[in-house]
Enzyme design. Structure first.
Site, PDB file in Angstrom:
ATOM      1  N   SER A   1       0.981  -1.141  -0.069  1.00  0.00           N
ATOM      2  CA  SER A   1      -0.042   0.019   0.048  1.00  0.00           C
ATOM      3  C   SER A   1       0.804   1.250  -0.009  1.00  0.00           C
ATOM      4  O   SER A   1       2.221   0.983   0.549  1.00  0.00           O
ATOM      5  CB  SER A   1      -0.528   0.072   1.204  1.00  0.00           C
ATOM      6  OG  SER A   1      -1.489   1.159   1.607  1.00  0.00           O
TER       7      SER A   1
ATOM      8  N   TYR B   1      -1.715  -0.055  10.704  1.00  0.00           N
ATOM      9  CA  TYR B   1      -1.693  -0.716   9.188  1.00  0.00           C
ATOM     10  C   TYR B   1      -0.548  -0.260   8.549  1.00  0.00           C
ATOM     11  O   TYR B   1      -0.008  -0.973   7.710  1.00  0.00           O
ATOM     12  CB  TYR B   1      -2.966   0.027   8.519  1.00  0.00           C
ATOM     13  CG  TYR B   1      -3.313  -0.383   6.998  1.00  0.00           C
ATOM     14  CD1 TYR B   1      -3.943  -1.540   6.829  1.00  0.00           C
ATOM     15  CD2 TYR B   1      -2.879   0.552   6.222  1.00  0.00           C
ATOM     16  CE1 TYR B   1      -4.060  -1.835   5.408  1.00  0.00           C
ATOM     17  CE2 TYR B   1      -3.164   0.206   4.840  1.00  0.00           C
ATOM     18  CZ  TYR B   1      -3.717  -1.047   4.423  1.00  0.00           C
ATOM     19  OH  TYR B   1      -3.855  -1.339   3.403  1.00  0.00           O
TER      20      TYR B   1
HETATM   21  P1  NDP Z   1     -11.132  -6.068   1.257  1.00  0.00           P
HETATM   22  O1  NDP Z   1     -11.577  -5.745   2.591  1.00  0.00           O
HETATM   23  O2  NDP Z   1     -12.338  -5.570   0.002  1.00  0.00           O
HETATM   24  O3  NDP Z   1     -10.943  -7.851   1.070  1.00  0.00           O
HETATM   25  C1  NDP Z   1     -10.072  -8.523   2.003  1.00  0.00           C
HETATM   26  C2  NDP Z   1      -9.811  -9.671   1.592  1.00  0.00           C
HETATM   27  O4  NDP Z   1      -8.851 -10.203   2.535  1.00  0.00           O
HETATM   28  C3  NDP Z   1     -11.067 -10.433   1.762  1.00  0.00           C
HETATM   29  O5  NDP Z   1     -10.899 -11.577   0.876  1.00  0.00           O
HETATM   30  C4  NDP Z   1     -10.929 -10.939   3.171  1.00  0.00           C
HETATM   31  O6  NDP Z   1     -11.522 -12.322   3.388  1.00  0.00           O
HETATM   32  C5  NDP Z   1      -9.453 -11.206   3.341  1.00  0.00           C
HETATM   33  N1  NDP Z   1      -9.022 -11.554   4.672  1.00  0.00           N
HETATM   34  C6  NDP Z   1      -9.107 -10.292   5.343  1.00  0.00           C
HETATM   35  N2  NDP Z   1      -8.321 -10.849   6.689  1.00  0.00           N
HETATM   36  C7  NDP Z   1      -8.124 -12.090   6.579  1.00  0.00           C
HETATM   37  C8  NDP Z   1      -7.379 -12.999   7.235  1.00  0.00           C
HETATM   38  N3  NDP Z   1      -7.150 -12.880   8.527  1.00  0.00           N
HETATM   39  N4  NDP Z   1      -7.052 -14.305   6.643  1.00  0.00           N
HETATM   40  C9  NDP Z   1      -7.406 -14.597   5.315  1.00  0.00           C
HETATM   41  N5  NDP Z   1      -8.001 -13.691   4.679  1.00  0.00           N
HETATM   42  C10 NDP Z   1      -8.410 -12.430   5.245  1.00  0.00           C
HETATM   43  O7  NDP Z   1      -9.781  -5.424   1.158  1.00  0.00           O
HETATM   44  P2  NDP Z   1      -9.177  -4.888  -0.380  1.00  0.00           P
HETATM   45  O8  NDP Z   1      -9.555  -5.594  -1.610  1.00  0.00           O
HETATM   46  O9  NDP Z   1      -9.515  -3.484  -0.331  1.00  0.00           O
HETATM   47  O10 NDP Z   1      -7.655  -5.020  -0.021  1.00  0.00           O
HETATM   48  C11 NDP Z   1      -6.938  -6.077  -0.487  1.00  0.00           C
HETATM   49  C12 NDP Z   1      -5.318  -6.003   0.139  1.00  0.00           C
HETATM   50  O11 NDP Z   1      -5.056  -4.626  -0.796  1.00  0.00           O
HETATM   51  C13 NDP Z   1      -5.177  -5.899   1.488  1.00  0.00           C
HETATM   52  O12 NDP Z   1      -3.852  -6.154   1.868  1.00  0.00           O
HETATM   53  C14 NDP Z   1      -5.183  -4.079   1.457  1.00  0.00           C
HETATM   54  O13 NDP Z   1      -4.293  -3.785   2.489  1.00  0.00           O
HETATM   55  C15 NDP Z   1      -4.502  -3.671   0.122  1.00  0.00           C
HETATM   56  N6  NDP Z   1      -4.511  -2.412  -0.387  1.00  0.00           N
HETATM   57  C16 NDP Z   1      -5.964  -2.009  -0.433  1.00  0.00           C
HETATM   58  C17 NDP Z   1      -6.161  -0.769  -0.774  1.00  0.00           C
HETATM   59  C18 NDP Z   1      -7.599  -0.149  -1.048  1.00  0.00           C
HETATM   60  O14 NDP Z   1      -7.736   1.213  -1.086  1.00  0.00           O
HETATM   61  N7  NDP Z   1      -8.671  -0.649  -1.020  1.00  0.00           N
HETATM   62  C19 NDP Z   1      -5.305   0.269  -0.907  1.00  0.00           C
HETATM   63  C20 NDP Z   1      -3.840  -0.347  -0.734  1.00  0.00           C
HETATM   64  C21 NDP Z   1      -3.654  -1.521  -0.272  1.00  0.00           C
HETATM   65  P3  NDP Z   1     -13.220 -12.402   4.293  1.00  0.00           P
HETATM   66  O15 NDP Z   1     -13.989 -11.597   3.565  1.00  0.00           O
HETATM   67  O16 NDP Z   1     -13.590 -13.820   4.312  1.00  0.00           O
HETATM   68  O17 NDP Z   1     -12.681 -11.885   5.797  1.00  0.00           O
END
Ligand code: NDP
Length: 259
Positions: A149, A162
């Site tokens: 990120s 974070y």
């Molecule tokens: P979402 O919240 O939309 O999705 C998160 C995903 O991660 C879901 O599939 C969720 O599964 C899974 N997840 C969360 N916690 C766990 C865990 N403990 N073990 C396994 N799976 C887990 O997030 P985004 O798509 O927005 O983000 C994806 C990645 O991109 C993250 O690492 C985030 O930090 C990074 N990111 C996002 C940005 C943004 O603006 N959106 C910007 C920069 C980076 P479930 O639903 O089953 O919990």
């Protein structure tokens, strides 16, 4: 054994991970996608993977739990016998954003375990398995991609845990790139800016203001999951064979310093 490449996308059930899983399926890859809590979203994502002409596999696994990580690797191997690419995408924001001076140890521990310790040790397990598979000639061009990120370097004092986790992930990229190059395992980092997903839905008003009124980024729009998956497609298709430890900013130019 099939020669079709296999990817493991953690958190492939929703948001950025889902976009990546579907994009890889579009290349004909077989994709194992994981979720932690939302089985319905994961089943939906699997349907999209299959519609995009890939084969899909859904695995529940909390990336923060050692036993789940081991089970995850075993499940992919048992199903397809190979793993060509790991995408460390699963991640979380702190449950409650709050001032740095009020951050709790519980929140710190949870975010670090999910966003850094989990991906670090999952990568360690996968790397050992990939080394074996390279030596046996099962896989040819293995890759590991970390979704970090802009918070890896941009301070956000209401979500310090974070930021620390993502900064750590950037060093993790460098460390594994260095350690694994001798086996031909290339390691990359995609560093997204503000992307429209469930994670940012909670702070949409703030980012609408920053993007459209304050012109925070040279490219004035929200990022889309597709912006990230397109970068991933370039990596998956081996367009950077002489690069490792490389960071790709997918952020609308957020990282550009302005005067
Ligand atoms: P979402 O919240 O939309 O999705 C998160 C995903 O991660 C879901 O599939 C969720 O599964 C899974 N997840 C969360 N916690 C766990 C865990 N403990 N073990 C396994 N799976 C887990 O997030 P985004 O798509 O927005 O983000 C994806 C990645 O991109 C993250 O690492 C985030 O930090 C990074 N990111 C996002 C940005 C943004 O603006 N959106 C910007 C920069 C980076 P479930 O639903 O089953 O919990």
């Amino acid at each position: 054994m099939s020669t079709t490449e296999v990817a493991l996308v953690t958190g492939g059930s929703r948001g950025i991970g889902r976009g990546i899983a579907v994009a890889l399926a579009g290349l004909g890859w077989r994709v194992a996608l994981t979720y932690n809590r939302d089985a319905t979203a994961a089943a939906e994502a699997k349907g999209l993977v299959e519609a995009a002409s890939g084969e899909g596999l859904v695995i529940q696994a909390d990336v923060a739990q050692a036993a789940d990580r081991a089970r995850l690797i075993d499940a992919v191997l048992a199903h397809w016998g190979r793993l060509d690419m790991l995408v460390n995408n699963a991640g979380m924001a702190p449950r409650k954003r709050g001032d740095l001076l009020e951050m709790t140890e519980e929140s710190y521990d949870e975010v670090m375990a999910t966003n850094l310790k989990g991906p670090f040790f999952l990568t360690q397990g996968v790397a050992k398995m990939m080394i074996e598979q390279v030596q046996k000639g099962v896989i040819q061009r293995p890759k590991i991609v970390n979704i970090s990120s802009v918070s890896a370097y941009a301070s956000g004092t209401n979500r310090g845990e974070y930021c620390i986790s993502k900064a750590g992930m950037s060093m993790m990229t460098a460390l594994y790139a260095d350690r694994l190059a001798e086996y031909g395992i290339l390691v990359y980092e995609i560093r997204p800016g503000v992307i429209e997903t469930d994670m940012t839905a909670a702070v949409k008003a703030k980012y609408d203001r920053l993007i459209f009124q304050e012109k925070m980024t040279p490219i004035v729009r929200w990022g889309k999951t597709e912006d990230v998956s397109r970068a991933m497609l370039a990596i998956a298709q081996d367009l950077f064979p002489f690069s490792t430890g490389q960071v790709f900013d997918v952020d609308g130019g957020f990282h550009v310093r302005r005067l």
